[in-house]
Design a protein around this motif. Structure first.
Motif, short mmCIF file in Angstrom:
data_model
loop_
_atom_site.label_atom_id
_atom_site.label_comp_id
_atom_site.label_asym_id
_atom_site.label_seq_id
_atom_site.Cartn_x
_atom_site.Cartn_y
_atom_site.Cartn_z
N ALA A 112 -90.70 43.88 -70.13
CA ALA A 112 -91.91 44.28 -70.87
C ALA A 112 -92.57 43.05 -71.50
CB ALA A 112 -91.57 45.31 -71.93
N ILE A 113 -91.76 42.08 -71.95
CA ILE A 113 -92.31 40.89 -72.61
C ILE A 113 -92.87 39.91 -71.57
CG2 ILE A 113 -91.72 38.86 -74.02
CD1 ILE A 113 -89.72 40.70 -75.52
N LEU A 114 -92.17 39.76 -70.44
CA LEU A 114 -92.62 38.77 -69.45
C LEU A 114 -93.61 39.36 -68.44
CD1 LEU A 114 -89.28 36.88 -68.69
CD2 LEU A 114 -91.03 36.34 -70.38
N ASP A 115 -93.68 40.71 -68.36
CA ASP A 115 -94.61 41.39 -67.45
C ASP A 115 -94.45 40.91 -66.01
OD1 ASP A 115 -96.72 42.67 -66.22
OD2 ASP A 115 -98.20 41.19 -66.88
N GLY A 116 -93.32 41.14 -65.45
CA GLY A 116 -93.11 40.55 -64.13
C GLY A 116 -92.89 41.52 -63.00
N THR A 117 -92.67 40.95 -61.84
CA THR A 117 -92.27 41.68 -60.65
C THR A 117 -90.88 41.20 -60.28
OG1 THR A 117 -94.54 41.83 -59.89
CG2 THR A 117 -92.85 42.11 -58.22
N VAL A 118 -90.00 42.15 -59.90
CA VAL A 118 -88.62 41.80 -59.58
C VAL A 118 -88.47 41.65 -58.06
CG1 VAL A 118 -86.24 42.59 -59.67
CG2 VAL A 118 -87.75 42.97 -61.62
N PHE A 119 -87.95 40.50 -57.63
CA PHE A 119 -87.69 40.26 -56.21
C PHE A 119 -86.19 40.27 -55.98
CE2 PHE A 119 -91.73 38.44 -57.21
CZ PHE A 119 -92.52 38.73 -56.12
N ARG A 120 -85.74 41.08 -55.03
CA ARG A 120 -84.31 41.15 -54.73
C ARG A 120 -84.06 40.74 -53.29
NH1 ARG A 120 -81.22 46.12 -57.53
NH2 ARG A 120 -81.29 45.17 -59.58
N THR A 121 -83.17 39.79 -53.11
CA THR A 121 -82.90 39.25 -51.78
C THR A 121 -81.41 39.28 -51.49
OG1 THR A 121 -84.72 37.71 -52.18
CG2 THR A 121 -83.32 37.26 -50.28
N PRO A 122 -81.01 39.84 -50.35
CA PRO A 122 -79.59 39.80 -49.99
C PRO A 122 -79.18 38.40 -49.58
CG PRO A 122 -80.85 40.80 -48.22
CD PRO A 122 -81.82 40.54 -49.34
N ILE A 123 -77.95 38.04 -49.88
CA ILE A 123 -77.40 36.75 -49.46
C ILE A 123 -76.74 36.98 -48.11
CG2 ILE A 123 -75.71 34.96 -50.03
CD1 ILE A 123 -76.13 36.03 -53.04
N VAL A 124 -77.28 36.35 -47.09
CA VAL A 124 -76.80 36.59 -45.72
C VAL A 124 -75.77 35.53 -45.37
CG1 VAL A 124 -77.50 36.67 -43.30
CG2 VAL A 124 -78.95 37.70 -45.05
N VAL A 125 -74.61 35.96 -44.90
CA VAL A 125 -73.53 35.02 -44.58
C VAL A 125 -72.82 35.50 -43.31
CG1 VAL A 125 -72.01 36.22 -46.21
CG2 VAL A 125 -71.43 33.92 -45.50
N LYS A 126 -72.39 34.53 -42.50
CA LYS A 126 -71.68 34.86 -41.26
C LYS A 126 -70.40 35.60 -41.60
CE LYS A 126 -70.24 31.52 -38.70
NZ LYS A 126 -70.41 30.12 -38.62
N GLY A 127 -70.12 36.68 -40.89
CA GLY A 127 -68.89 37.42 -41.16
C GLY A 127 -69.13 38.68 -41.97
N ILE A 128 -70.28 38.74 -42.66
CA ILE A 128 -70.67 39.98 -43.34
C ILE A 128 -71.94 40.43 -42.63
CG2 ILE A 128 -71.25 41.08 -45.56
CD1 ILE A 128 -68.47 39.71 -45.49
N GLU A 129 -71.76 41.32 -41.67
CA GLU A 129 -72.87 41.67 -40.79
C GLU A 129 -73.64 42.87 -41.33
OE1 GLU A 129 -73.49 39.59 -38.46
OE2 GLU A 129 -71.60 38.51 -38.75
#
Ligand code: NAP
Ligand code: MG
Length: 399
Positions: free
Chosen positions: A101-118
């Motif tokens: 509420a104070i920063l008035d932002g948009t939240v970006f969520r990104t998965p961490i992609v790594v070999k072996g976790i498909e």
């Protein structure tokens, strides 16, 4: 070795339970040996929120406005059980809600992609980032239970005394429910700008989707504001960056996302973002592998892990049992903040350090050393399940 210097401190927001333990380990073993870490420290742990009457949360958000970049540990959002557990004088509000509420932002969520976790979706070879509008709609609604026959209307009473505007929601002949929601042009515009800026800064295409065919005024307003801002402020910059902006209906977007190879930003209205980010994080493998950054239209950044304080593991830890809690998203919150600080201050070696720490973390997993949540789903043969501490030590040794 001479430590990497910083010129501006990060805002450090400490938190609760298992993530508070991880927080200290990450700082002590992965960052402080290499970086002359400068932070302005705010303890958002529930005990200190209680002691300061939650003023510390407000102060930490104000500090973020001053310094520009924050890194936040997961925090408890109190419910009735927590009021008892911590002897709270009040059910303090969600710190994330207060900060947002104070920063008035948009939240970006990104998965961490790594070999072996498909990912469960075979075609996804690159991460899909969700940009969630964090204001209004059903999260700031007014609801009524309608007990029996009667009329529900929307009424707008202009402050300047001009005539009222009325629209019938429903003429009820029987019991039912009704809901009023709203949004603001300015909030939608800052959501759009934050999304366009993030797409540019990460050089990825931007998708936006709503249901404007059904919601011809409400959702259509979102579509129009996005398009107006894109045409006026971003079309040329997108062309120069070789990326595109694409609007489609939300149901079409869902179908296209599943068929895609990933590698784009998907801007979602508040509710869509809530639901779709949980679907995406699970489909990419694990909630513990999701990073989150709040980007304000004024250029402030707050980085955190998307998961909570992992309470169940913390109680095991308190009981003296070994835990295997995944620290990857917390590590990436720190690297995100350090990289951004380095970029803003022109500190190339700080930026490079952030990337090395990320590479060391991913290499540890790709070498088959991981926490239990990943060991249970990895496609790598013979994974070694490490404890919370041993995983961080394994990353440190590679670093
Ligand atoms: P949670 O902390 O995200 O944990 C839910 C479950 O997900 C855990 O019990 C664990 O499953 C798994 N998990 C999550 N993160 C993990 C990690 N890093 N490593 C391994 N497993 C992980 O959600 P919660 O238990 O619903 O919430 C606990 C507290 O966190 C609440 O007080 C809530 O208010 C707070 N919370 C804070 C934030 C935030 O600050 N951003 C966000 C969400 C929740 P298993 O138990 O099956 O191993
Ligand atoms: Mg959700």
């Amino acid at each position: 070795m001479e430590k990497i210097r910083m010129t501006t401190p990060l805002v450090e927001m400490d938190g609760d339970e298992m993530t508070r333990i991880i927080w200290q380990l990450v700082k002590d073993q992965l960052i402080c040996p290499f970086v002359d870490l400068q932070t302005e420290y705010y303890d958002l742990g529930l005990r200190n929120r209680e002691a300061t009457k939650d003023q510390v949360t407000v102060d930490s958000a104000e500090a973020t406005k001053r310094l520009g970049v924050a890194v936040k540990c997961a925090t408890i959002t109190p419910n009735a059980a927590r009021v008892d557990e911590y002897g709270l004088s009040q059910m303090w509000k969600s710190p994330n809600g207060t900060i947002r509420a104070i920063l008035d932002g948009t939240v970006f969520r990104t998965p961490i992609v790594v070999k072996g976790i498909e990912p469960y979706v075979r075609t996804w070879t690159k991460p899909i980032t969700i940009a969630r509008h964090a204001y209004g709609d059903v999260y700031k609604n007014t609801e009524l239970r309608i007990p029996g026959p009667g009329k529900v209307e929307l009424v707008y009473t202009p402050a300047d005394g001009s005539p009222e505007v009325r629209a019938t929601v429903q003429d009820f002949a029987e019991p039912g429910i009704a809901q009023g929601i709203h949004n603001l042009d300015a909030s939608i515009a800052s959501f759009a700008r934050a999304s366009f800026e993030y797409a540019l800064s990460t050089r990825q295409d931007l998708w936006f989707a709503a249901k404007d065919t059904i919601s011809k005024t409400y959702d259509h307003r979102f579509k129009d504001i996005y398009q107006e801002i894109f045409d006026a402020e971003y079309r040329t910059r997108f062309e120069e960056a070789g990326i595109s902006y694409f609007y489609t209906l939300i149901d079409d977007a869902v179908a296209r996302v599943i068929r895609s190879e990933g590698g784009f930003i998907w801007a979602c209205k508040n509710y869509d973002g809530d639901v779709m980010s949980d679907m995406l994080s699970t489909a990419f493998g694990s909630l513990a592998m999701m990073t989150s950054v709040l980007v304000s239209p004024h250029g402030y950044y707050e980085y955190e892990a998307a998961h909570g304080t992992v309470q169940r593991h913390y109680y095991k830890h308190l009981a003296g049992e070994e835990t295997s809690t995944n620290s990857v998203a917390t590590i990436f919150a720190w690297t995100g903040a350090l990289r951004k600080r380095g970029e803003l201050d022109g500190l190339d070696d700080l930026v490079a350090f952030a990337s090395r720490l990320e590479q060391a973390t991913l290499a540890t997993i790709e070498d088959g050393e991981m926490t239990g949540d990943l060991a249970a789903i990895t496609t790598l043969p013979n994974p070694r399940k490490l404890s919370t501490q041993d995983f961080i030590a394994a990353v440190a040794s590679r670093l």
